[in-house]
Design a protein around this motif. Structure first.
Motif, mmCIF file in Angstrom:
data_model
loop_
_atom_site.group_PDB
_atom_site.id
_atom_site.type_symbol
_atom_site.label_atom_id
_atom_site.label_comp_id
_atom_site.label_asym_id
_atom_site.label_seq_id
_atom_site.Cartn_x
_atom_site.Cartn_y
_atom_site.Cartn_z
ATOM 1 N N ARG A 403 0.810 -1.222 0.000
ATOM 2 C CA ARG A 403 0.000 0.000 0.000
ATOM 3 C C ARG A 403 0.839 1.265 0.000
ATOM 4 N N GLU A 404 2.085 1.189 0.431
ATOM 5 C CA GLU A 404 2.905 2.388 0.607
ATOM 6 C C GLU A 404 2.989 3.263 -0.638
ATOM 7 N N PRO A 405 3.219 2.729 -1.845
ATOM 8 C CA PRO A 405 3.242 3.610 -3.026
ATOM 9 C C PRO A 405 1.932 4.367 -3.227
ATOM 10 N N LEU A 406 0.799 3.741 -2.898
ATOM 11 C CA LEU A 406 -0.485 4.423 -3.011
ATOM 12 C C LEU A 406 -0.590 5.555 -2.006
ATOM 13 N N ASP A 407 -0.063 5.320 -0.805
ATOM 14 C CA ASP A 407 -0.075 6.371 0.223
ATOM 15 C C ASP A 407 0.791 7.552 -0.208
ATOM 16 N N ALA A 415 -10.374 3.128 1.685
ATOM 17 C CA ALA A 415 -11.064 1.910 1.244
ATOM 18 C C ALA A 415 -10.630 1.525 -0.168
ATOM 19 N N GLU A 416 -10.454 2.518 -1.048
ATOM 20 C CA GLU A 416 -10.022 2.231 -2.416
ATOM 21 C C GLU A 416 -8.599 1.691 -2.448
ATOM 22 N N LEU A 420 -7.400 -1.999 -3.788
ATOM 23 C CA LEU A 420 -6.355 -2.144 -4.802
ATOM 24 C C LEU A 420 -5.224 -3.042 -4.319
ATOM 25 N N VAL A 421 -4.899 -2.960 -3.045
ATOM 26 C CA VAL A 421 -3.894 -3.859 -2.462
ATOM 27 C C VAL A 421 -4.342 -5.306 -2.598
ATOM 28 N N LEU A 422 -5.590 -5.580 -2.237
ATOM 29 C CA LEU A 422 -6.114 -6.951 -2.312
ATOM 30 C C LEU A 422 -6.146 -7.442 -3.759
#
Length: 553
Positions: A403-407, A415-416, A420-422
Motif C-alpha cells: 500500500r505504501e506507493p499508493l499512500d 477503502a479504495e 487495490l492492495v487486495l
C-alpha cells in the motif's frame, strides 16, 4: 493480376469482411494470416464467387470485374483462369472416383479433349506434384494426407490458371510433408499470382513474398513477409508470432489475452489491445503505408509504441567509466533481456534509468516525454530489485508494503487503496487473508517475498518494470513461478519488461530481444533467437559456452 478494393461481405447483418483492399501481382504469393474466425476462408471463397454472403466492393482479375458477374461466367473462369485448393482433401475429393480420374475431369470440364488425353495430362501433373504412377489410380481414402494434398494441387494447377487461391494447404500435415508441399508451392507458383490463406505462420514464411494480417474482417498490417515477421509493427501481429511455436524463437509461447469482439466500434483489436487510447474505441484506423519498405499498419498510435528510449547514456564513478554510449529502445509489451557477467554495469544501468543514480551523459525518454516530474515518473516506471529481503522494509507488514506507493502518491480513499492492495495481491497469486496481510517479510518465503515486491511495483499500474536479477536468489521452482507470473502480467497489462540477468538460459526463455553488456558497453543486440543461435561477438559466444547443460547437450 488480382486487385481487391474495399471488399465487404455480409452474412445477414453480420459483416465478416470489411473494406478489404489487396493486390497480388503475377509471380507473387500473398499470404493472409490470422486466427480462426478472422474471415480468411470467406476472403478465399469471395474471390471465386463461392461465398454465400452479400458482396460489395470490387474484385478485378486482369481488369475484369468478378463482383456481380453471373454464375455461368464464373464457372468458365474457375479451374481455368483462377483455381482454388480447398482445406480438407478428405472432404473435397470424391470417395468413389480415383485420383487420376478426378484430376482428368478438371481438364474435360474446360477443354474439348478425349478422356485418354485428359488422363494423360492429369497423370503428368500428378507426377509433377510428386504422386507416383502407382498411387494415381487409388481412391482418396487410400492416400495419406500429404498425397491427398498433392492431388488437390494437381487438380488446381492442371489447367495452368493465372491465379491460385490456397486455403490452408498445409493444415494437419506432418512437418516433413508440410516442408515438401511448401517447397512444391514455391516452385509451381513462381509464374502465377497466388493468394495463400493460412494460420500456419511457418508455411507463410516458407512460401509467401508478402503478408496481410487479418483480424475480425479487417487488415491490420501488411508488408514483405520477411520484414513483418522479423519486426511486427501491430500489437496483434506480434501476439500472433508469440503464440506460434517456432524453432527459431526460443521464447516460451504467450497467449493472446481476451477474445475477438465481433463488430466492435473503432479498431477491431482495441478490446484486447494493451496500448489502446480513447480514440481506438471511436474510430477505425486507416491502413497507412509506412514508407518505401512497402509496410502498412492500421493503428492510431502508428503501431507498437516505444515506452523507453535511451540515447548516449554514460555514467562514471570517480572518473572511471561504468557505462558508455548506451542506446536502448524498449517497446510496449516487450521483454528486453540485458545480459552480461557480474561487473558489466547491468545494475548501474538499472539504477541510472530509475533516477537513483544521476547520469553523466545522455537522455532518457518515456513515451516521447523528457523531464517528467519525479512523482509522475515513478507512476510510469517501477523496479523490482534483486534481493527482496533488502528491498522490503522489515518494519512494515505485507499490507503496508504494497500500500505504501499508493499512500505516497495519494491515490484514492483508504477503502479504495485497500481494495487495490487486495486486487494486486490476487493478481500476483498471493493470499489476501488477514493472516498473510499482517505478516512481516521475515515471516514469508523467498518466493512469496519476491511476489510481494512485484505486487508493490505493480500497484501504481506502471507501463515499465525493470526486473534486476529477480530470480537469482530463488530455487528453480520459485524462479519458474516468478518468471511465469511476469510474463502473464505482461500479457494482461502490456508491461514492458527490462529483464536484467546473468543467466543466459533464463534470458533465452523469456525475452523477445537481448542486449549484451560488456564493461559498460553494448557489444551485441538483436532478436533473442538470432543472438542465441548465431552470436556475432566473441564475448557473447564466451558467455553462451559457459552455460552449464543439465542434460549434457
Amino acid at each position: 493480376m488480382l486487385q481487391i478494393d474495399k471488399l465487404s461481405v455480409l452474412f445477414g447483418r453480420q459483416a465478416v469482411l470489411k473494406d478489404i483492399s489487396l493486390q497480388v501481382r503475377p509471380g507473387e504469393t500473398l499470404a493472409v494470416i490470422g486466427e480462426s474466425g478472422a474471415g480468411k476462408t470467406t476472403l478465399a471463397l469471395s474471390v471465386l464467387g463461392l461465398a454465400s454472403g452479400a458482396r460489395t466492393g470490387s474484385i478485378l482479375l486482369d481488369g475484369r470485374e468478378l463482383v456481380g458477374r453471373g454464375e455461368e461466367d464464373l464457372r468458365t473462369l474457375r479451374g481455368r483462369e483462377l483455381a482454388i485448393v480447398l482445406q480438407s482433401g478428405g472432404e473435397v475429393l470424391h470417395p468413389l472416383v480415383t485420383i487420376l480420374d478426378q484430376v482428368a475431369e478438371a481438364v474435360t470440364v474446360h477443354f474439348p479433349v478425349s478422356r485418354d488425353a485428359a488422363r494423360a495430362k492429369a497423370g503428368r501433373m500428378l507426377a509433377d506434384m510428386g504422386l507416383r504412377a502407382g498411387r494415381q489410380n487409388e481412391y482418396p481414402h487410400r492416400l495419406s494426407g500429404g498425397e491427398r494434398q498433392r492431388a488437390l494441387l494437381a487438380m488446381a494447377l492442371v489447367n495452368n490458371p493465372r491465379l491460385v487461391v490456397l486455403d490452408e494447404p498445409t493444415a494437419a500435415l506432418d512437418p516433413r510433408s508440410k516442408a515438401e508441399i511448401c517447397a512444391l508451392l514455391k516452385t509451381r507458383l513462381a509464374d502465377k499470382a497466388a493468394l495463400l490463406i493460412t494460420h500456419d505462420l511457418g508455411a507463410a514464411a516458407a512460401v509467401a513474398d508478402r503478408v496481410a494480417v487479418l483480424y475480425a474482417g479487417r487488415i491490420l498490417e501488411s508488408g514483405p513477409c520477411r520484414d513483418v515477421f522479423a519486426a511486427p509493427r501491430h500489437p496483434y501481429t506480434r501476439a500472433l508470432l508469440r503464440a506460434y511455436p517456432d524453432m527459431g524463437n526460443p521464447k516460451d509461447l504467450q497467449r493472446i489475452p481476451g477474445r475477438t469482439v465481433r463488430n466492435a466500434p473503432g479498431c477491431p483489436f482495441h478490446p484486447r489491445c494493451t496500448q489502446k487510447t480513447a480514440v481506438c474505441a471511436e474510430r477505425v484506423p486507416e491502413l497507412k503505408p509506412g514508407g518505401a519498405d512497402g509496410r502498412a499498419v492500421a493503428c492510431h498510435r502508428g503501431g507498437i509504441i516505444p515506452c523507453l528510449e535511451v540515447t548516449g547514456l554514460g555514467k562514471s564513478f570517480d572518473s572511471t567509466p561504468v557505462l558508455t554510449d548506451i542506446d536502448i529502445t524498449l517497446y510496449e509489451g516487450e521483454t528486453l533481456a540485458l545480459v552480461g557477467e557480474s561487473g558489466s554495469g547491468k545494475t548501474t544501468l538499472a539504477r541510472t534509468l530509475m533516477g537513483l543514480l544521476p547520469a553523466d551523459a545522455g537522455q532518457v525518454v518515456l513515451e516521447g516525454n523528457t523531464g517528467i516530474p519525479r512523482k509522475q515518473f515513478y507512476e510510469y516506471i517501477q523496479m523490482v530489485f534483486q534481493n527482496p529481503g533488502e528491498m522490503l522494509s522489515h518494519r512494515l507488514t505485507v499490507r503496508e508494503i504494497v500500500r505504501e506507493p499508493l499512500d505516497v502518491h495519494g491515490r484514492g480513499s483508504a477503502a479504495e487503496r485497500e481494495a487495490l492492495v487486495l486486487k494486486t495481491l490476487a493478481e500476483v497469486e498471493l493470499p489476501a487473508d488477514e493472516d498473510f496481510l499482517g505478516r512481516y517479510p521475515h515471516q514469508i518465503s523467498g518466493g512469496e517475498a519476491q511476489r510481494v515486491a512485484v505486487a508493490r511495483s505493480l500497484v501504481l499500474a506502471p507501463k515499465i518494470i525493470i526486473a534486476d536479477e529477480v530470480t537469482s536468489a530463488l530455487d528453480a521452482g520459485a524462479q519458474a513461478s516468478v518468471v511465469r507470473l511476469l510474463l502473464e502480467l505482461q500479457e494482461r497489462r502490456g508491461l514492458a519488461l527490462l529483464f536484467i540477468t546473468h543467466d543466459l538460459a533464463l534470458a533465452r526463455k523469456v525475452s523477445d530481444r537481448v542486449i549484451v553488456l560488456q564493461q559498460g558497453r553494448i557489444v551485441e543486440s538483436g532478436p533473442s533467437g538470432q543472438v542465441f543461435a548465431a552470436p556475432r561477438h566473441a564475448y557473447t559466444r564466451a558467455l553462451l559456452d559457459a552455460i552449464p547443460r543439465v542434460y549434457g547437450y
